[in-house]
Design a protein around this motif. Structure first.
Motif, PDB file in Angstrom:
ATOM      1  N   ALA A 100     -51.902  33.937  69.099  1.00  0.00           N
ATOM      2  CA  ALA A 100     -50.660  33.796  68.339  1.00  0.00           C
ATOM      3  C   ALA A 100     -50.938  33.289  66.924  1.00  0.00           C
ATOM      4  N   GLY A 101     -51.867  32.343  66.778  1.00  0.00           N
ATOM      5  CA  GLY A 101     -52.177  31.827  65.453  1.00  0.00           C
ATOM      6  C   GLY A 101     -53.105  32.757  64.689  1.00  0.00           C
ATOM      7  N   GLY A 102     -54.255  33.072  65.275  1.00  0.00           N
ATOM      8  CA  GLY A 102     -55.307  33.806  64.574  1.00  0.00           C
ATOM      9  C   GLY A 102     -54.921  35.218  64.176  1.00  0.00           C
TER      10      GLY A 102
ATOM     11  N   ILE B 133     -62.614  37.113  64.587  1.00  0.00           N
ATOM     12  CA  ILE B 133     -63.541  37.078  65.728  1.00  0.00           C
ATOM     13  C   ILE B 133     -62.741  36.754  66.986  1.00  0.00           C
ATOM     14  N   GLU B 134     -62.686  37.686  67.900  1.00  0.00           N
ATOM     15  CA  GLU B 134     -61.932  37.489  69.141  1.00  0.00           C
ATOM     16  C   GLU B 134     -62.778  38.018  70.292  1.00  0.00           C
ATOM     17  N   ASN B 135     -62.923  37.166  71.292  1.00  0.00           N
ATOM     18  CA  ASN B 135     -63.772  37.512  72.412  1.00  0.00           C
ATOM     19  C   ASN B 135     -63.249  38.700  73.230  1.00  0.00           C
TER      20      ASN B 135
ATOM     21  N   THR C  93     -58.449  42.934  74.527  1.00  0.00           N
ATOM     22  CA  THR C  93     -56.981  42.969  74.523  1.00  0.00           C
ATOM     23  C   THR C  93     -56.475  41.536  74.645  1.00  0.00           C
ATOM     24  N   TYR C  94     -55.222  41.337  74.295  1.00  0.00           N
ATOM     25  CA  TYR C  94     -54.620  40.004  74.360  1.00  0.00           C
ATOM     26  C   TYR C  94     -53.391  40.086  75.258  1.00  0.00           C
ATOM     27  N   THR C  95     -53.418  39.325  76.353  1.00  0.00           N
ATOM     28  CA  THR C  95     -52.247  39.230  77.217  1.00  0.00           C
ATOM     29  C   THR C  95     -51.532  37.940  76.867  1.00  0.00           C
TER      30      THR C  95
ATOM     31  N   MET D 147     -67.938  36.350  70.962  1.00  0.00           N
ATOM     32  CA  MET D 147     -67.616  34.938  71.125  1.00  0.00           C
ATOM     33  C   MET D 147     -68.231  34.169  69.953  1.00  0.00           C
ATOM     34  N   ALA D 148     -67.436  33.374  69.253  1.00  0.00           N
ATOM     35  CA  ALA D 148     -68.011  32.483  68.235  1.00  0.00           C
ATOM     36  C   ALA D 148     -68.651  31.317  68.976  1.00  0.00           C
ATOM     37  N   THR D 149     -69.942  31.084  68.710  1.00  0.00           N
ATOM     38  CA  THR D 149     -70.648  30.037  69.459  1.00  0.00           C
ATOM     39  C   THR D 149     -70.955  28.812  68.605  1.00  0.00           C
TER      40      THR D 149
ATOM     41  N   VAL E  64     -59.541  28.254  62.369  1.00  0.00           N
ATOM     42  CA  VAL E  64     -59.909  28.036  63.768  1.00  0.00           C
ATOM     43  C   VAL E  64     -58.622  28.029  64.595  1.00  0.00           C
ATOM     44  N   SER E  65     -58.480  29.019  65.471  1.00  0.00           N
ATOM     45  CA  SER E  65     -57.286  29.110  66.317  1.00  0.00           C
ATOM     46  C   SER E  65     -57.683  29.538  67.735  1.00  0.00           C
ATOM     47  N   PRO E  66     -58.502  28.706  68.416  1.00  0.00           N
ATOM     48  CA  PRO E  66     -59.055  29.110  69.705  1.00  0.00           C
ATOM     49  C   PRO E  66     -58.160  28.779  70.893  1.00  0.00           C
TER      50      PRO E  66
ATOM     51  N   TYR F  46     -49.703  19.553  76.260  1.00  0.00           N
ATOM     52  CA  TYR F  46     -50.213  20.816  76.797  1.00  0.00           C
ATOM     53  C   TYR F  46     -49.443  21.959  76.168  1.00  0.00           C
ATOM     54  N   ARG F  47     -49.949  23.184  76.282  1.00  0.00           N
ATOM     55  CA  ARG F  47     -49.282  24.331  75.671  1.00  0.00           C
ATOM     56  C   ARG F  47     -48.017  24.660  76.439  1.00  0.00           C
ATOM     57  N   CYS F  48     -46.974  24.911  75.702  1.00  0.00           N
ATOM     58  CA  CYS F  48     -45.685  25.330  76.251  1.00  0.00           C
ATOM     59  C   CYS F  48     -45.047  24.305  77.191  1.00  0.00           C
TER      60      CYS F  48
ATOM     61  N   GLY G  32     -52.269  26.395  65.579  1.00  0.00           N
ATOM     62  CA  GLY G  32     -51.953  26.681  66.976  1.00  0.00           C
ATOM     63  C   GLY G  32     -52.225  25.498  67.882  1.00  0.00           C
ATOM     64  N   ASP G  33     -52.438  25.803  69.153  1.00  0.00           N
ATOM     65  CA  ASP G  33     -52.577  24.772  70.182  1.00  0.00           C
ATOM     66  C   ASP G  33     -53.688  23.772  69.868  1.00  0.00           C
ATOM     67  N   ALA G  34     -54.726  24.211  69.157  1.00  0.00           N
ATOM     68  CA  ALA G  34     -55.882  23.340  68.904  1.00  0.00           C
ATOM     69  C   ALA G  34     -55.559  22.238  67.906  1.00  0.00           C
TER      70      ALA G  34
ATOM     71  N   SER H  50     -46.876  25.985  71.002  1.00  0.00           N
ATOM     72  CA  SER H  50     -46.228  27.206  71.457  1.00  0.00           C
ATOM     73  C   SER H  50     -46.716  28.371  70.624  1.00  0.00           C
ATOM     74  N   GLY H  51     -46.475  29.582  71.110  1.00  0.00           N
ATOM     75  CA  GLY H  51     -46.816  30.770  70.352  1.00  0.00           C
ATOM     76  C   GLY H  51     -46.012  30.831  69.063  1.00  0.00           C
ATOM     77  N   PHE H  52     -44.744  30.445  69.153  1.00  0.00           N
ATOM     78  CA  PHE H  52     -43.880  30.444  67.977  1.00  0.00           C
ATOM     79  C   PHE H  52     -44.445  29.488  66.931  1.00  0.00           C
TER      80      PHE H  52
HETATM   81  C1  LIG Z   1     -47.069  30.214  81.169  1.00  0.00           C
HETATM   82  C2  LIG Z   1     -46.943  30.084  79.689  1.00  0.00           C
HETATM   83  C3  LIG Z   1     -45.755  30.456  79.060  1.00  0.00           C
HETATM   84  C4  LIG Z   1     -45.630  30.361  77.688  1.00  0.00           C
HETATM   85  N1  LIG Z   1     -44.450  30.733  77.126  1.00  0.00           N
HETATM   86  C5  LIG Z   1     -44.281  30.613  75.788  1.00  0.00           C
HETATM   87  C6  LIG Z   1     -43.051  31.009  75.179  1.00  0.00           C
HETATM   88  O1  LIG Z   1     -42.109  31.468  75.837  1.00  0.00           O
HETATM   89  N2  LIG Z   1     -42.939  30.873  73.839  1.00  0.00           N
HETATM   90  C7  LIG Z   1     -43.951  30.400  73.062  1.00  0.00           C
HETATM   91  O2  LIG Z   1     -43.782  30.319  71.853  1.00  0.00           O
HETATM   92  N3  LIG Z   1     -45.132  30.006  73.610  1.00  0.00           N
HETATM   93  C8  LIG Z   1     -45.317  30.102  74.953  1.00  0.00           C
HETATM   94  N4  LIG Z   1     -46.516  29.717  75.524  1.00  0.00           N
HETATM   95  C9  LIG Z   1     -47.555  29.056  74.676  1.00  0.00           C
HETATM   96  C10 LIG Z   1     -48.427  30.042  73.901  1.00  0.00           C
HETATM   97  O3  LIG Z   1     -49.019  30.981  74.744  1.00  0.00           O
HETATM   98  C11 LIG Z   1     -49.516  29.286  73.154  1.00  0.00           C
HETATM   99  O4  LIG Z   1     -48.983  28.134  72.564  1.00  0.00           O
HETATM  100  C12 LIG Z   1     -50.114  30.175  72.052  1.00  0.00           C
HETATM  101  O5  LIG Z   1     -50.744  31.273  72.642  1.00  0.00           O
HETATM  102  C13 LIG Z   1     -51.077  29.391  71.162  1.00  0.00           C
HETATM  103  O6  LIG Z   1     -51.687  30.226  70.217  1.00  0.00           O
HETATM  104  P1  LIG Z   1     -53.183  29.947  69.734  1.00  0.00           P
HETATM  105  O7  LIG Z   1     -53.465  30.917  68.651  1.00  0.00           O
HETATM  106  O8  LIG Z   1     -53.358  28.509  69.487  1.00  0.00           O
HETATM  107  O9  LIG Z   1     -54.067  30.256  71.020  1.00  0.00           O
HETATM  108  P2  LIG Z   1     -54.168  31.593  71.901  1.00  0.00           P
HETATM  109  O10 LIG Z   1     -52.973  32.429  71.766  1.00  0.00           O
HETATM  110  O11 LIG Z   1     -54.586  31.151  73.257  1.00  0.00           O
HETATM  111  O12 LIG Z   1     -55.353  32.392  71.233  1.00  0.00           O
HETATM  112  C14 LIG Z   1     -56.663  31.926  71.251  1.00  0.00           C
HETATM  113  C15 LIG Z   1     -57.578  33.141  71.254  1.00  0.00           C
HETATM  114  O13 LIG Z   1     -58.873  32.720  70.852  1.00  0.00           O
HETATM  115  C16 LIG Z   1     -59.852  33.366  71.625  1.00  0.00           C
HETATM  116  N5  LIG Z   1     -61.013  32.477  71.554  1.00  0.00           N
HETATM  117  C17 LIG Z   1     -61.093  31.168  71.916  1.00  0.00           C
HETATM  118  N6  LIG Z   1     -62.308  30.668  71.625  1.00  0.00           N
HETATM  119  C18 LIG Z   1     -63.012  31.689  71.055  1.00  0.00           C
HETATM  120  C19 LIG Z   1     -64.336  31.782  70.534  1.00  0.00           C
HETATM  121  N7  LIG Z   1     -65.146  30.730  70.531  1.00  0.00           N
HETATM  122  N8  LIG Z   1     -64.726  32.970  70.035  1.00  0.00           N
HETATM  123  C20 LIG Z   1     -63.895  34.052  70.028  1.00  0.00           C
HETATM  124  N9  LIG Z   1     -62.640  34.012  70.505  1.00  0.00           N
HETATM  125  C21 LIG Z   1     -62.199  32.837  71.003  1.00  0.00           C
HETATM  126  C22 LIG Z   1     -59.217  33.517  72.984  1.00  0.00           C
HETATM  127  O14 LIG Z   1     -59.785  34.623  73.665  1.00  0.00           O
HETATM  128  C23 LIG Z   1     -57.743  33.777  72.618  1.00  0.00           C
HETATM  129  O15 LIG Z   1     -57.437  35.142  72.508  1.00  0.00           O
HETATM  130  C24 LIG Z   1     -46.694  29.845  76.907  1.00  0.00           C
HETATM  131  C25 LIG Z   1     -47.876  29.468  77.520  1.00  0.00           C
HETATM  132  C26 LIG Z   1     -48.007  29.570  78.893  1.00  0.00           C
HETATM  133  C27 LIG Z   1     -49.296  29.169  79.544  1.00  0.00           C
END
Ligand SMILES: Cc1cc2nc3c(=O)[nH]c(=O)nc-3n(C[C@H](O)[C@H](O)[C@H](O)COP(=O)(O)OP(=O)(O)OC[C@H]3O[C@@H](n4cnc5c(N)ncnc54)[C@H](O)[C@@H]3O)c2cc1C
Lengths: 426, 122
Positions: free
Chosen positions: A41-43, A63-65, A68-70, A107-109, A133-135, A190-192, A320-322, A331-333
């Motif tokens: 969501a962030g990156g 850089i994304e491991n 696809t992204y679920t 994977m970024a190591t 950094v948005s891991p 914690y996330r969400c 993001g979450d980090a 949150s993703g938002f």
């Molecule tokens: C059950 C559930 C329901 C949720 N519902 C909602 C909702 O309704 N609304 C909402 O806003 N949020 C929701 N969230 C929260 C949301 O999913 C997260 O807050 C959001 O995805 C955070 O974004 P991010 O970019 O920090 O991390 P992520 O989206 O997790 O992205 C991190 C990415 O980095 C990659 N990565 C990590 N380390 C490395 C590395 N070293 N090298 C390469 N790639 C790497 C991972 O593969 C991943 O794709 C929910 C979460 C859960 C678990």
């Protein structure tokens, strides 16, 4: 489509080979370089905004491991049979097709903050002028006694999208009437925040649809209260009477042991049996953040509230979450919103683009039963104390009309498509 | 069966706290054409509008989404956007999501956004 694949392929070849002189890299010389770790969501949002607004003036590498992204967002709706798995899974093809943007699936190591390079598992070192950094999160498995990464193959957490989500769904689908579900809910932060309780709602909905009147869901919580609690409690009583039981620590007395194979969770109060255990442990920033020394004692990364810049390194942004984002929930938002502030500041740093005061937003919708959505949201800015603070908030009310709840759900449908196109450009 | 535990009171308290932020002195008065043009004249800073519009893109897709009630606003006239935002601000339109969005927008922001969106193609 061909073009996109070639671009991804080229960048992989260029980086995998000993030399960095692939044609696209030569052309990019002289342009400022931004590397982004994590295409969630962030990156993904930062990558797209830098490519879009930088109009090719910045050389962006994402850089994304995973290929696809679920999304975790709406994954509970998949658990509740309201969405299918394909509809929550996205490809990086459109991003990879953007001018000036390369997607490296690796994977970024390591991050060398002095040399300003990121090392990937394939061995290449990718140079940056600015790093994002948005891991996302890592799970602290042993925060729950008896739980581990291998136990998660039996008792899924499903708190990271993809295979874990599918495992949880498969286990739910395999339940029989009279078999019970036990969830261990995580401690803050914690996330969400509403996520575990939305998940319980969607699992209860599945039990109800199947006519499983003898199955129950017990939530063993590690905290004394939770997000949108009044709304969830009201919704469970109205839609799933007698099915959901929430037990805070002052009642169960603490989680003593999880035995995934036996399907039991032992607490001070009692031993709970579940044919499906959903154990969501405590969380910290994705490992790469601590490897690079960007975290503090909390396990998350301190940032400047007005820019999302790391307080540890001015060339690094953590979103993001980090990140430790003050009043904003993980949150993703939030991650998508923080990404736009970071992108603007990076363009300010590298291209002298205009930088406006940071504004952030979040809304979290949760589905209690089909067509019965609730929401909580806020606007944020950088506060005087250096933290991100809320400037206004709203939350759904208890006892709302069905038409209001259904309109709230319809908002979340629009949001899901909007935010995923805002991330992936498709 | 053990008794379930609720902390409804906590949530009600936060609902009250949140609601009070929306009570404006000028609520429910209609927004005239003059009000709209006055606000539109405050700023024509499309670059600012583009930055502010980042937030809108999280919810407003550029093409209609099936099953969604979030309208497409790309390419709407600046008058339409400004009028709607002013109506959320003063409570004629009462959607809580948009009222929260608008609570962070002054006249300058509304003007910049309206001019930006009007320039986008549908
Ligand atoms: C059950 C559930 C329901 C949720 N519902 C909602 C909702 O309704 N609304 C909402 O806003 N949020 C929701 N969230 C929260 C949301 O999913 C997260 O807050 C959001 O995805 C955070 O974004 P991010 O970019 O920090 O991390 P992520 O989206 O997790 O992205 C991190 C990415 O980095 C990659 N990565 C990590 N380390 C490395 C590395 N070293 N090298 C390469 N790639 C790497 C991972 O593969 C991943 O794709 C929910 C979460 C859960 C678990």
């Amino acid at each position: 489509m061909k073009k996109m694949n070639r671009r991804t392929f080229n960048s992989l070849m260029g980086l995998g080979a000993a030399s960095l002189l692939s044609p696209s890299m030569v052309m990019a010389q002289g342009k400022p370089k931004v590397v982004i770790i994590g295409g969630g969501a962030g990156g993904a949002t930062v990558a797209r905004y830098l490519a879009k607004d930088g109009a090719g003036a910045i050389d962006v590498t994402l850089i994304e491991n995973s290929k696809t992204y679920t999304t975790c967002f709406f994954s509970n709706l998949y658990v509740g049979d309201v969405r299918n798995f394909d509809s929550i899974t996205h490809s990086y093809d459109s991003l990879a097709a953007m001018d000036g943007l390369s997607v490296v699936h690796d994977m970024a190591t390591g991050i060398d903050r002095d040399a300003k390079t990121v090392t990937v598992a394939g061995g290449a070192k990718i140079p940056y002028d600015r790093l994002v950094v948005s891991p996302g999160i890592d799970l602290i498995y042993d925060s729950v006694p008896g739980y581990s990464e291998s136990a998660a193959e039996i008792a899924p957490h499903a708190w990271q999208g993809g295979p874990q989500t599918e495992l949880l769904k498969a286990k739910l689908d395999a339940l029989e009437n009279g078999q019970n579900i036990v969830m261990v809910a995580p401690p803050n932060p914690y996330r969400c925040p509403p996520g575990p309780y939305e998940r319980v709602s969607m699992m209860a909905h599945t039990l109800k649809t199947r006519g499983f009147t003898d199955s129950t869901i017990t939530i063993l919580d590690t905290k004394p209260k939770f997000s949108k609690q009044g709304l969830f409690t009201e919704g469970w009583e109205a839609n799933y009477p007698g099915v959901v039981e929430w037990l805070p620590p002052e009642i169960h007395g603490g989680i003593l042991n999880v035995d995934a194979a036996a399907g039991t969770v032992e607490t001070d109060l009692d031993t709970f049996e579940g044919s499906l255990l959903n154990v969501i442990p405590a969380q910290r920033a994705g490992a790469i953040a601590s490897t690079a020394g960007l975290t503090n004692d909390s396990g998350f990364c301190p940032i400047e509230a007005g820019s999302m810049r790391s307080t540890v390194d001015e060339n690094v942004f953590v979103i993001g979450d980090a990140s430790i984002a003050g009043a904003m929930p993980k949150s993703g938002f939030s991650a998508n919103s923080q990404a736009k502030v970071a992108a603007m500041n990076i363009r300010g740093d590298l291209l002298d683009a205009r930088v406006f005061p940071a504004r952030y937003a979040n809304t979290c919708w949760s589905l209690i039963s089909p067509e019965n959505g609730v929401k909580v949201g806020a606007q944020y800015e950088a506060g005087e104390d250096g933290k991100i603070v809320a400037t206004s908030k709203f939350i759904s009310q208890a006892g709302e009309e069905a038409s209001v709840r259904s309109a709230t759900y319809q908002e979340s449908i629009g949001w899901y498509d909007s935010i995923t196109s805002d991330m992936f450009g498709a | 069966m053990r008794a379930s535990v609720t902390t409804g009171a906590f949530i009600f308290a936060s609902v009250l706290a949140a609601t009070s932020l929306f009570i404006h002195a000028d609520s429910n008065t209609s927004v005239s054409e003059q009000d709209v043009s006055k606000v539109l004249a405050v700023s024509n800073d499309v670059a600012y509008g583009e930055y502010l519009a980042g937030e809108c893109a999280s919810c407003h897709a550029t093409t209609a989404v099936s099953g969604s009630n979030v309208p497409v606003i790309q390419g709407a006239s600046s008058e339409h956007i400004a009028q709607a935002l002013l109506e959320y601000r003063n409570g004629i339109r009462d959607n809580s999501t948009m009222r929260n969005v608008v609570s962070a927008l002054g006249d300058e922001e509304i003007a910049a956004l309206a001019h930006y969106f009007a320039q986008q193609t549908k």
